[in-house]
Motif scaffolding. Structure first.
Motif, PDB file in Angstrom:
ATOM      1  N   ALA A   1      -2.560  12.245   1.181  1.00 24.27           N
ATOM      2  CA  ALA A   1      -2.568  11.049   2.035  1.00 24.27           C
ATOM      3  C   ALA A   1      -3.942  10.867   2.671  1.00 24.27           C
ATOM      4  O   ALA A   1      -4.609  11.831   3.034  1.00 24.27           O
ATOM      5  CB  ALA A   1      -1.502  11.163   3.117  1.00 24.27           C
ATOM      6  N   VAL A   2      -4.351   9.627   2.792  1.00 27.48           N
ATOM      7  CA  VAL A   2      -5.591   9.292   3.489  1.00 27.48           C
ATOM      8  C   VAL A   2      -5.316   9.427   4.982  1.00 27.48           C
ATOM      9  O   VAL A   2      -4.411   8.782   5.519  1.00 27.48           O
ATOM     10  CB  VAL A   2      -6.046   7.855   3.142  1.00 27.48           C
ATOM     11  N   THR A   3      -6.084  10.279   5.637  1.00 30.42           N
ATOM     12  CA  THR A   3      -5.879  10.521   7.071  1.00 30.42           C
ATOM     13  C   THR A   3      -7.148  10.296   7.880  1.00 30.42           C
ATOM     14  O   THR A   3      -7.207  10.673   9.037  1.00 30.42           O
ATOM     15  CB  THR A   3      -5.364  11.961   7.307  1.00 30.42           C
TER      16      THR A   3
ATOM     17  N   LEU B   1      -3.101   4.333   9.823  1.00 24.58           N
ATOM     18  CA  LEU B   1      -2.691   3.060   9.249  1.00 24.58           C
ATOM     19  C   LEU B   1      -2.163   2.123  10.327  1.00 24.58           C
ATOM     20  O   LEU B   1      -2.106   0.919  10.133  1.00 24.58           O
ATOM     21  CB  LEU B   1      -1.679   3.268   8.132  1.00 24.58           C
TER      22      LEU B   1
ATOM     23  N   ILE C   1      -3.546   4.463  -2.515  1.00 29.79           N
ATOM     24  CA  ILE C   1      -4.673   5.133  -1.878  1.00 29.79           C
ATOM     25  C   ILE C   1      -4.387   6.628  -1.802  1.00 29.79           C
ATOM     26  O   ILE C   1      -3.239   7.053  -1.656  1.00 29.79           O
ATOM     27  CB  ILE C   1      -4.989   4.540  -0.486  1.00 29.79           C
ATOM     28  N   HIS C   2      -5.449   7.413  -1.948  1.00 28.83           N
ATOM     29  CA  HIS C   2      -5.276   8.866  -1.836  1.00 28.83           C
ATOM     30  C   HIS C   2      -6.576   9.504  -1.386  1.00 28.83           C
ATOM     31  O   HIS C   2      -7.651   8.925  -1.497  1.00 28.83           O
ATOM     32  CB  HIS C   2      -4.793   9.473  -3.157  1.00 28.83           C
ATOM     33  N   SER C   3      -6.437  10.696  -0.888  1.00 25.09           N
ATOM     34  CA  SER C   3      -7.562  11.461  -0.386  1.00 25.09           C
ATOM     35  C   SER C   3      -8.209  12.257  -1.516  1.00 25.09           C
ATOM     36  O   SER C   3      -7.542  12.642  -2.473  1.00 25.09           O
ATOM     37  CB  SER C   3      -7.074  12.420   0.703  1.00 25.09           C
TER      38      SER C   3
ATOM     39  N   TYR D   1       4.348   5.247   7.229  1.00 20.03           N
ATOM     40  CA  TYR D   1       2.966   5.170   6.763  1.00 20.03           C
ATOM     41  C   TYR D   1       2.010   6.110   7.467  1.00 20.03           C
ATOM     42  O   TYR D   1       0.992   6.479   6.909  1.00 20.03           O
ATOM     43  CB  TYR D   1       2.422   3.741   6.828  1.00 20.03           C
ATOM     44  N   ASP D   2       2.286   6.510   8.682  1.00 21.67           N
ATOM     45  CA  ASP D   2       1.345   7.390   9.382  1.00 21.67           C
ATOM     46  C   ASP D   2       1.721   8.863   9.321  1.00 21.67           C
ATOM     47  O   ASP D   2       1.120   9.675   9.987  1.00 21.67           O
ATOM     48  CB  ASP D   2       1.166   6.958  10.836  1.00 21.67           C
TER      49      ASP D   2
ATOM     50  N   ASN E   1       0.483   5.451   0.210  1.00 15.89           N
ATOM     51  CA  ASN E   1      -0.478   6.441   0.694  1.00 15.89           C
ATOM     52  C   ASN E   1      -0.152   7.830   0.166  1.00 15.89           C
ATOM     53  O   ASN E   1       0.926   8.356   0.415  1.00 15.89           O
ATOM     54  CB  ASN E   1      -0.483   6.448   2.225  1.00 15.89           C
TER      55      ASN E   1
ATOM     56  N   ILE F   1       0.838  -1.195   0.000  1.00 10.41           N
ATOM     57  CA  ILE F   1       0.000   0.000   0.000  1.00 10.41           C
ATOM     58  C   ILE F   1       0.873   1.244   0.000  1.00 10.41           C
ATOM     59  O   ILE F   1       1.797   1.372   0.806  1.00 10.41           O
ATOM     60  CB  ILE F   1      -0.945   0.020   1.223  1.00 10.41           C
TER      61      ILE F   1
END
Length: 151
Positions: free
Chosen positions: A127-129, A133, A37-39, A120-121, A9, A7
């Motif tokens: 970034a998906v927040t 993660l 994955i993306h926002s 990852y965080d 991000n 994955i």
């Protein structure tokens, strides 16, 4: 046979992360599923290209900035696929906009292992927040390997 899951991000793409997953797949004669994955959130206003004046002059609004960032992700998808092809690893890629934790956990049920960057965080552009993660690591149905840059 289950495949490995990797994955990425937002626009964050580290070659050591991709390479580790690809090397694992080559060694284990397995395939990979790469999730990018993306926002859907627009990037904040400001100087989008800190080291490149010409592209910055062509960015007119947030929509243009987001489009450029999505183009970066599309380039990364192609790069990942080319890296895997170079090692004779079959790869499937998917782009997911604002996936839920539950959706990502569903992918771990079908995977042999999950590869995540050790950063990852951290929050990067697009970034998906909506969840940490870290929760994905704790609830994953498959083993998780966090990959670190050893340079």
């Amino acid at each position: 046979m289950k495949a490995g899951l990797v994955i990425f991000n937002g626009i964050q793409f580290h070659d050591y992360h991709a390479s580790r997953a690809i090397d694992w797949a080559a060694k284990n004669n397995s395939g990979l599923l790469g999730l990018f994955i993306h926002s859907a959130k627009e990037p904040p206003e400001g100087y989008v290209f800190p080291s490149d004046i010409d592209p910055a002059e062509n960015v007119f609004n947030k929509t243009d900035a987001k489009k450029n960032n999505l183009n970066v992700i599309h380039t990364q998808v192609n790069l990942f696929a080319d890296m895997a092809k170079g090692k004779n690893v079959s790869v499937d890629t998917r782009e997911l906009e604002d996936p839920s934790l539950k959706e990502l956990l569903g992918f771990t049920k079908k995977a042999e292992i999950l590869f995540l960057d050790d950063e990852y965080d951290q929050s990067f552009i697009l970034a998906v927040t909506s969840f940490r993660l870290k929760d994905l690591v704790q609830e994953s149905a498959c083993p998780v390997e966090t990959v670190r840059d050893n340079r």
